[in-house]
Design an enzyme around this catalytic site. Structure first.
Site, PDB file in Angstrom:
ATOM      1  N   ASP A  64      22.411 -36.548 -23.656  1.00  0.00           N
ATOM      2  CA  ASP A  64      21.202 -35.784 -23.339  1.00  0.00           C
ATOM      3  C   ASP A  64      21.496 -34.325 -23.655  1.00  0.00           C
ATOM      4  O   ASP A  64      22.205 -33.648 -22.897  1.00  0.00           O
ATOM      5  CB  ASP A  64      20.839 -35.921 -21.854  1.00  0.00           C
ATOM      6  CG  ASP A  64      20.092 -37.206 -21.545  1.00  0.00           C
ATOM      7  OD1 ASP A  64      19.265 -37.619 -22.379  1.00  0.00           O
ATOM      8  OD2 ASP A  64      20.329 -37.788 -20.479  1.00  0.00           O
ATOM      9  N   ARG A  72      24.321 -30.721 -22.421  1.00  0.00           N
ATOM     10  CA  ARG A  72      25.568 -31.192 -21.810  1.00  0.00           C
ATOM     11  C   ARG A  72      26.798 -30.399 -22.252  1.00  0.00           C
ATOM     12  O   ARG A  72      27.744 -30.245 -21.495  1.00  0.00           O
ATOM     13  CB  ARG A  72      25.797 -32.663 -22.125  1.00  0.00           C
ATOM     14  CG  ARG A  72      24.711 -33.595 -21.630  1.00  0.00           C
ATOM     15  CD  ARG A  72      24.513 -33.514 -20.129  1.00  0.00           C
ATOM     16  NE  ARG A  72      23.562 -34.521 -19.674  1.00  0.00           N
ATOM     17  CZ  ARG A  72      22.860 -34.438 -18.558  1.00  0.00           C
ATOM     18  NH1 ARG A  72      22.997 -33.371 -17.784  1.00  0.00           N
ATOM     19  NH2 ARG A  72      22.018 -35.385 -18.212  1.00  0.00           N
ATOM     20  N   ARG A 138      11.173 -28.151 -19.755  1.00  0.00           N
ATOM     21  CA  ARG A 138      11.625 -29.118 -20.762  1.00  0.00           C
ATOM     22  C   ARG A 138      10.458 -29.561 -21.644  1.00  0.00           C
ATOM     23  O   ARG A 138      10.678 -30.154 -22.703  1.00  0.00           O
ATOM     24  CB  ARG A 138      12.243 -30.341 -20.086  1.00  0.00           C
ATOM     25  CG  ARG A 138      13.509 -30.035 -19.297  1.00  0.00           C
ATOM     26  CD  ARG A 138      13.893 -31.207 -18.399  1.00  0.00           C
ATOM     27  NE  ARG A 138      14.279 -32.387 -19.168  1.00  0.00           N
ATOM     28  CZ  ARG A 138      14.422 -33.599 -18.640  1.00  0.00           C
ATOM     29  NH1 ARG A 138      14.176 -33.790 -17.337  1.00  0.00           N
ATOM     30  NH2 ARG A 138      14.780 -34.614 -19.395  1.00  0.00           N
ATOM     31  N   LYS A 168      10.548 -39.051 -24.975  1.00  0.00           N
ATOM     32  CA  LYS A 168      10.566 -39.462 -23.570  1.00  0.00           C
ATOM     33  C   LYS A 168       9.642 -38.555 -22.757  1.00  0.00           C
ATOM     34  O   LYS A 168       9.332 -37.439 -23.202  1.00  0.00           O
ATOM     35  CB  LYS A 168      12.001 -39.432 -23.008  1.00  0.00           C
ATOM     36  CG  LYS A 168      12.690 -38.069 -23.131  1.00  0.00           C
ATOM     37  CD  LYS A 168      14.157 -38.163 -22.720  1.00  0.00           C
ATOM     38  CE  LYS A 168      14.802 -36.788 -22.727  1.00  0.00           C
ATOM     39  NZ  LYS A 168      16.241 -36.822 -22.421  1.00  0.00           N
ATOM     40  N   HIS A 169       9.071 -39.032 -21.621  1.00  0.00           N
ATOM     41  CA  HIS A 169       9.297 -40.284 -20.911  1.00  0.00           C
ATOM     42  C   HIS A 169       7.958 -41.016 -20.872  1.00  0.00           C
ATOM     43  O   HIS A 169       7.065 -40.609 -20.141  1.00  0.00           O
ATOM     44  CB  HIS A 169       9.775 -40.030 -19.497  1.00  0.00           C
ATOM     45  CG  HIS A 169      10.985 -39.141 -19.420  1.00  0.00           C
ATOM     46  ND1 HIS A 169      10.910 -37.768 -19.474  1.00  0.00           N
ATOM     47  CD2 HIS A 169      12.309 -39.446 -19.293  1.00  0.00           C
ATOM     48  CE1 HIS A 169      12.143 -37.247 -19.363  1.00  0.00           C
ATOM     49  NE2 HIS A 169      12.998 -38.242 -19.260  1.00  0.00           N
ATOM     50  N   HIS A 181      14.865 -39.463 -10.330  1.00  0.00           N
ATOM     51  CA  HIS A 181      16.294 -39.606 -10.043  1.00  0.00           C
ATOM     52  C   HIS A 181      16.517 -39.900  -8.556  1.00  0.00           C
ATOM     53  O   HIS A 181      17.466 -40.597  -8.188  1.00  0.00           O
ATOM     54  CB  HIS A 181      17.057 -38.328 -10.414  1.00  0.00           C
ATOM     55  CG  HIS A 181      17.157 -38.091 -11.879  1.00  0.00           C
ATOM     56  ND1 HIS A 181      16.167 -37.469 -12.603  1.00  0.00           N
ATOM     57  CD2 HIS A 181      18.136 -38.400 -12.766  1.00  0.00           C
ATOM     58  CE1 HIS A 181      16.521 -37.391 -13.881  1.00  0.00           C
ATOM     59  NE2 HIS A 181      17.717 -37.949 -13.997  1.00  0.00           N
ATOM     60  N   ASP A 252      15.427 -45.861 -19.055  1.00  0.00           N
ATOM     61  CA  ASP A 252      16.091 -44.743 -18.417  1.00  0.00           C
ATOM     62  C   ASP A 252      17.206 -45.327 -17.545  1.00  0.00           C
ATOM     63  O   ASP A 252      17.321 -46.561 -17.394  1.00  0.00           O
ATOM     64  CB  ASP A 252      15.092 -43.923 -17.598  1.00  0.00           C
ATOM     65  CG  ASP A 252      15.483 -42.449 -17.494  1.00  0.00           C
ATOM     66  OD1 ASP A 252      16.667 -42.138 -17.717  1.00  0.00           O
ATOM     67  OD2 ASP A 252      14.608 -41.616 -17.182  1.00  0.00           O
TER      68      ASP A 252
END
Length: 349
Positions: A64, A72, A138, A168-169, A181, A252
């Site tokens: 990601d 990352r 994002r 996504k998503h 999450h 996911d």
């Protein structure tokens, strides 16, 4: 050995013997990397090469790495601005924004390809309704037409670097405040509302040749009682049949709270996602869960999914030193730094 339907993670900066053993399991098809797997450029490149050398066809290596909050790897990598920046530039000049977005998509992808990483899970196609903190900046914009236009430019940049894109998503995460999450979000809107707005970027990106899609762990209760990633209505009837999507469907992460609706056992979640239409399921940050899923899938085999997944391998070879010595890399970095400070600057590519 073909690519299996499970993507998992590893704990450290090098492969352990346990890692090697599990990555040779026939149901494994890929590895997703996290910040903890990065110590240096040289170390990361060696790690990716070791993963690729384990099997043929080689396992997919992903990350990601959208930019902004979700990047990352930092040290030794260019700073990629959040998607919202490009939407802000678009408000000033459409052509400028498209060109800058394509360059940013190229920069993100080319630096990963220089380390032989196959793909990043990007771009985000969600709309910024000002509701979802986990999406927030994002998203490119709140208008679906602008999101589609800028996401297309981003995908073109990724393709220029030899990388496939993942939208996504699906069918849209932007209208719910809860973070999947940690919670089980419910979007109570009618299908027609979702189709007219949130799905528009997905529809257009599919027509542009989008390679992969990741559905949301969100329940759209006017359509189905199951989250989209476990719903054959969303994945088979709407995404495959109605929208005619032929690419890869990645689940996911099955370790997210939003996936718990599909069962307490991770094996149940994996089977539900695959039966609903996913080609590959992600099981991250929980090795025991990954082992449970691999053992539970038995003789599971989907030849069509194997073909789809094989198209996610990165293309071409990139020499990192030559990349950094080239004028395009320097120019793109300079432009992105300027626009990060002030999105209203005059465009001088």
């Amino acid at each position: 050995m073909s690519l299996g339907p499970v993507m998992l993670d590893i704990a450290g900066t090098a492969l352990s013997e346990e890692d090697r053993e599990i990555l040779l399991h026939p149901h494994v098809g890929g590895v997703i990397l996290f910040t903890r797997n990065f110590e240096s450029i040289e170390q990361l490149q060696q790690l990716v090469r070791e993963i690729h050398a384990l099997r043929e066809p080689r396992l997919l290596v992903s990350v990601d790495h959208e930019g902004g909050r979700v990047q990352r790897f930092r040290d030794g990598f260019s700073h990629i601005p959040p998607a919202r920046l490009f939407g802000q530039v678009y408000e000033q000049d459409h052509q400028r924004a498209r060109a800058l977005t394509r360059q940013a998509g190229w920069l993100m992808a080319i630096e990963l390809r220089a380390l032989e990483i196959d793909f990043s899970f990007a771009p985000v196609l969600d709309l910024d309704y000002g509701v979802s903190e986990v999406i927030g900046d994002r998203a490119f914009h709140h208008k679906p037409e602008i999101v589609a236009e800028l996401a297309h430019a981003w995908m073109q940049g990724m393709a220029d670097a030899g990388m496939a894109a993942t939208g996504k998503h699906f069918p849209g995460h932007g209208a719910v405040a809860a973070d999947s999450h940690h919670a089980i979000p419910v979007d109570g809107r009618d299908y027609n509302d979702i189709y007219a707005h949130d799905i528009l970027p997905f529809r257009r990106m599919i027509s542009y040749g989008l390679s992969a899609i990741m559905p949301a762990h969100i329940i759209y209760d006017k359509v189905d009682r199951l989250p989209a990633g476990f719903s054959s209505i969303w994945l088979k009837q709407i995404l495959r049949e109605r929208l005619r999507f032929q690419g890869v469907i990645f689940s996911d992460d099955l370790d997210m709270e939003g996936a718990s609706v599909a069962g307490e056992q991770y094996s149940d979640r994996a089977r539900s996602a695959l039966q609903a239409g996913c080609d590959m399921v992600l099981v991250c940050n929980n090795r025991a869960a990954a082992v449970e899923v691999l053992e539970a899938l038995g003789d599971y085999d989907d030849p069509v999914a194997h073909l789809r997944l094989a198209r996610m391998h990165g293309k071409g070879e990139v020499d990192r030193q030559q990349l950094h010595a080239g004028s395009q890399w320097r120019q793109v970095n300079a432009q992105l730094d300027k626009y990060s400070a002030n999105p209203t600057l005059a465009f001088d590519f």
